[in-house]
Enzyme design. Structure first.
Site, PDB file in Angstrom:
ATOM      1  N   THR A  80       0.824  -1.202   0.000  1.00 26.43           N
ATOM      2  CA  THR A  80       0.000   0.000   0.000  1.00 26.43           C
ATOM      3  C   THR A  80       0.864   1.260   0.000  1.00 26.43           C
ATOM      4  OG1 THR A  80      -1.411   1.294   1.480  1.00 26.43           O
ATOM      5  CG2 THR A  80      -0.096  -0.381   2.517  1.00 26.43           C
ATOM      6  N   ASP A  81       0.288   2.369  -0.461  1.00 27.03           N
ATOM      7  CA  ASP A  81       1.007   3.656  -0.375  1.00 27.03           C
ATOM      8  C   ASP A  81       1.012   4.195   1.054  1.00 27.03           C
ATOM      9  OD1 ASP A  81      -1.677   4.399  -0.164  1.00 27.03           O
ATOM     10  OD2 ASP A  81      -1.596   5.962  -1.699  1.00 27.03           O
ATOM     11  N   GLU A  82       0.228   3.556   1.942  1.00 27.51           N
ATOM     12  CA  GLU A  82       0.159   4.067   3.319  1.00 27.51           C
ATOM     13  C   GLU A  82       1.490   3.911   4.059  1.00 27.51           C
ATOM     14  OE1 GLU A  82      -3.419   3.312   5.500  1.00 27.51           O
ATOM     15  OE2 GLU A  82      -4.578   3.002   3.676  1.00 27.51           O
ATOM     16  N   TYR A 116      -1.696  -0.664  11.014  1.00 25.10           N
ATOM     17  CA  TYR A 116      -1.820  -1.328   9.706  1.00 25.10           C
ATOM     18  C   TYR A 116      -0.641  -0.985   8.809  1.00 25.10           C
ATOM     19  CZ  TYR A 116      -3.178  -1.809   4.794  1.00 25.10           C
ATOM     20  OH  TYR A 116      -3.174  -2.097   3.450  1.00 25.10           O
ATOM     21  N   LYS A 118       2.449  -3.334   7.286  1.00 24.95           N
ATOM     22  CA  LYS A 118       2.711  -3.517   5.858  1.00 24.95           C
ATOM     23  C   LYS A 118       4.136  -3.063   5.529  1.00 24.95           C
ATOM     24  CE  LYS A 118       0.345  -4.712   2.941  1.00 24.95           C
ATOM     25  NZ  LYS A 118       0.021  -6.070   2.387  1.00 24.95           N
TER      26      LYS A 118
HETATM   27  P1  NAD Z   1      -9.311  -7.681   2.168  1.00 30.12           P
HETATM   28  O1  NAD Z   1      -9.323  -7.408   3.627  1.00 30.12           O
HETATM   29  O2  NAD Z   1     -10.526  -7.424   1.361  1.00 30.12           O
HETATM   30  O3  NAD Z   1      -8.909  -9.219   1.907  1.00 30.12           O
HETATM   31  C1  NAD Z   1      -7.887  -9.852   2.617  1.00 30.12           C
HETATM   32  C2  NAD Z   1      -7.989 -11.351   2.359  1.00 30.12           C
HETATM   33  O4  NAD Z   1      -6.876 -11.970   3.039  1.00 30.12           O
HETATM   34  C3  NAD Z   1      -9.269 -11.989   2.898  1.00 30.12           C
HETATM   35  O5  NAD Z   1      -9.831 -12.859   1.926  1.00 30.12           O
HETATM   36  C4  NAD Z   1      -8.791 -12.771   4.124  1.00 30.12           C
HETATM   37  O6  NAD Z   1      -9.562 -13.943   4.392  1.00 30.12           O
HETATM   38  C5  NAD Z   1      -7.363 -13.101   3.735  1.00 30.12           C
HETATM   39  N1  NAD Z   1      -6.508 -13.327   4.909  1.00 30.12           N
HETATM   40  C6  NAD Z   1      -6.402 -12.535   6.009  1.00 30.12           C
HETATM   41  N2  NAD Z   1      -5.556 -13.092   6.891  1.00 30.12           N
HETATM   42  C7  NAD Z   1      -5.102 -14.247   6.327  1.00 30.12           C
HETATM   43  C8  NAD Z   1      -4.201 -15.246   6.745  1.00 30.12           C
HETATM   44  N3  NAD Z   1      -3.591 -15.200   7.939  1.00 30.12           N
HETATM   45  N4  NAD Z   1      -3.949 -16.289   5.909  1.00 30.12           N
HETATM   46  C9  NAD Z   1      -4.561 -16.375   4.700  1.00 30.12           C
HETATM   47  N5  NAD Z   1      -5.453 -15.444   4.264  1.00 30.12           N
HETATM   48  C10 NAD Z   1      -5.711 -14.405   5.072  1.00 30.12           C
HETATM   49  O7  NAD Z   1      -8.053  -6.873   1.594  1.00 30.12           O
HETATM   50  P2  NAD Z   1      -7.907  -6.072   0.215  1.00 30.12           P
HETATM   51  O8  NAD Z   1      -8.454  -4.720   0.390  1.00 30.12           O
HETATM   52  O9  NAD Z   1      -8.349  -6.923  -0.893  1.00 30.12           O
HETATM   53  O10 NAD Z   1      -6.313  -5.920   0.161  1.00 30.12           O
HETATM   54  C11 NAD Z   1      -5.506  -6.966  -0.358  1.00 30.12           C
HETATM   55  C12 NAD Z   1      -4.050  -6.567  -0.254  1.00 30.12           C
HETATM   56  O11 NAD Z   1      -3.817  -5.366  -0.978  1.00 30.12           O
HETATM   57  C13 NAD Z   1      -3.580  -6.322   1.169  1.00 30.12           C
HETATM   58  O12 NAD Z   1      -2.266  -6.835   1.290  1.00 30.12           O
HETATM   59  C14 NAD Z   1      -3.582  -4.813   1.284  1.00 30.12           C
HETATM   60  O13 NAD Z   1      -2.599  -4.384   2.208  1.00 30.12           O
HETATM   61  C15 NAD Z   1      -3.228  -4.401  -0.123  1.00 30.12           C
HETATM   62  N6  NAD Z   1      -3.748  -3.091  -0.553  1.00 30.12           N
HETATM   63  C16 NAD Z   1      -5.066  -2.782  -0.391  1.00 30.12           C
HETATM   64  C17 NAD Z   1      -5.530  -1.551  -0.847  1.00 30.12           C
HETATM   65  C18 NAD Z   1      -6.996  -1.178  -0.745  1.00 30.12           C
HETATM   66  O14 NAD Z   1      -7.355  -0.043  -1.050  1.00 30.12           O
HETATM   67  N7  NAD Z   1      -7.888  -2.072  -0.349  1.00 30.12           N
HETATM   68  C19 NAD Z   1      -4.652  -0.642  -1.453  1.00 30.12           C
HETATM   69  C20 NAD Z   1      -3.313  -1.008  -1.599  1.00 30.12           C
HETATM   70  C21 NAD Z   1      -2.879  -2.244  -1.151  1.00 30.12           C
END
Ligand code: NAD
Length: 350
Positions: free
Chosen positions: A134-136, A159, A163
């Site tokens: 993430t950019d955070e 969080y 990350k």
């Molecule tokens: P989300 O919370 O919707 O999904 C996370 C998934 O990971 C879920 O299906 C959950 O069951 C699974 N999970 C959690 N803990 C686990 C574990 N211990 N073992 C196996 N699976 C596990 O998240 P998202 O918004 O889809 O984000 C996905 C990734 O992208 C993350 O790494 C997040 O940091 C990154 N990200 C998200 C955003 C955003 O805007 N949502 C932006 C940039 C990066």
């Protein structure tokens, strides 16, 4: 190129968009997911019975289960998205964020290294590990400037610091063990199938139900919004053609402050489901999130220059499409609302 890929967190918001895309592209996808509260298995219903897709129900912190997943998937690449992802939850309970995001990533990196070590020369060279972040991790911007691959880390929340730690681990496994690691840092995503605790779906569903629309602080915090399917396409580009050892920043060139986003949602919901009263009247300003970063914005010119990626949708078009998706897919979000998540306020320190 057709590949076998191990996606972690494929039942989440971005992971499900990625699995749907990769299967449509002819890849064989193994989705390793622990199915936490944030998972929505219904998001992948379209892949049921498809022999290019399999769910591996396992936890990235469980070394034996992760090893078995590699043996089952025999992947050419790992795309690591599994994480605890909600900033507000990290403020009320940081432990699971450290466990999953840091220890889980470490466990996965070790399993990937062992898997790579067992491959023959050419396959080992071709193996890729994409760590999705993430950019955070960069902290907060002032009124000017953009985050880029050279920005120093300065995370504010439990969080984003978890990350950041996992990004450092991933890069270290590249430099120390020669694992072909790539890291991506992306701005805020929006689109279909996002869990309703996040800003945009929360506001859509509250606006539809005539409930209060809680805006943190004065609503001036700025995020750079990217449509989730554009993110999934960027991740495919990076794992296929990115240079190992490199970082790629991904953003939508769509800076909006939170209040403007909520206003836009109100106006579109008014248009689609008029009630005679403007949804903007439901807006309530509530106590700000502690450590709330003022502004995020991304310079994704490296990704555009090296891999030819650009966002495909402007924010207003993507937002209207997202609202229409929630209107048409109540059977996706209603069970979530009635089950694990009831739109309670999260993220005030205990
Ligand atoms: P989300 O919370 O919707 O999904 C996370 C998934 O990971 C879920 O299906 C959950 O069951 C699974 N999970 C959690 N803990 C686990 C574990 N211990 N073992 C196996 N699976 C596990 O998240 P998202 O918004 O889809 O984000 C996905 C990734 O992208 C993350 O790494 C997040 O940091 C990154 N990200 C998200 C955003 C955003 O805007 N949502 C932006 C940039 C990066």
């Amino acid at each position: 190129m057709s590949k076998r890929v191990l996606v972690t967190g494929g039942s989440g918001f971005i992971g499900s968009a990625l699995c749907l895309r990769l299967v449509a592209e002819g890849w064989t996808v193994f989705n390793l997911d622990a199915l936490t509260y944030a998972a929505a298995p219904a998001s992948l219903a379209a892949l049921e019975g498809d022999d290019r897709y399999a769910l591996i129900h396992a936890d990235i912190r469980d070394g034996e289960a992760v090893k078995a997943a590699f043996e089952k998937a025999r992947p050419d690449a790992v795309m690591h998205l599994a994480a605890e992802s909600h900033v507000d939850r990290s403020i009320t309970g940081a432990g699971i964020f450290v466990d999953t995001n840091v220890i889980g990533t470490f466990t996965l990196l070790e399993a990937a290294r062992a898997w790579r070590d067992g491959l023959s020369g050419e396959a080992a060279d071709a193996f890729r590990f994409l760590h999705v972040s993430t950019d955070e991790v960069f902290g907060s911007l002032g009124a000017e400037g953009l985050f880029s691959e050279d920005t120093a880390y300065d995370p504010s929340s439990p969080y984003s610091s978890s990350k950041a730690a996992s990004d450092h681990l991933a890069r270290a496994w590249g430099r120390t063990y020669g694992l072909n690691v790539l890291v991506s840092n992306c701005s805020n995503n929006y689109g279909p199938r996002q869990f309703p605790e996040k800003l945009i779906p929360l506001m859509i569903l509250n606006a539809l139900a005539g409930k209060d629309l809680p805006v943190y602080g004065d609503g001036s915090n700025v995020r750079d919004w990217l449509f989730v399917e554009d993110h999934a396409r960027a991740l495919q580009d990076i794992v296929e053609r990115g240079r190992p050892g490199e970082t790629y920043c991904i953003g939508g060139n769509a800076e909006r402050n939170n209040l403007d986003v909520v206003h836009a949602i109100c106006d579109i919901v008014d248009d689609r489901r008029p009630t005679g009263t403007a949804r903007r009247e439901l807006i309530r300003f509530v106590t700000d999130r502690p450590g709330h970063d003022a502004r995020y914005a991304i310079d994704s010119s490296k990704l555009q220059r090296e891999l030819g990626w650009t966002p495909s949708l402007d924010f207003e078009t993507g937002l209207a499409g997202t609202i229409d998706w929630y209107l048409a897919n109540e059977d996706w979000w209603r069970p979530i609302q009635e089950g694990v998540y009831r739109q309670e306020r999260l993220g005030l320190p205990a």
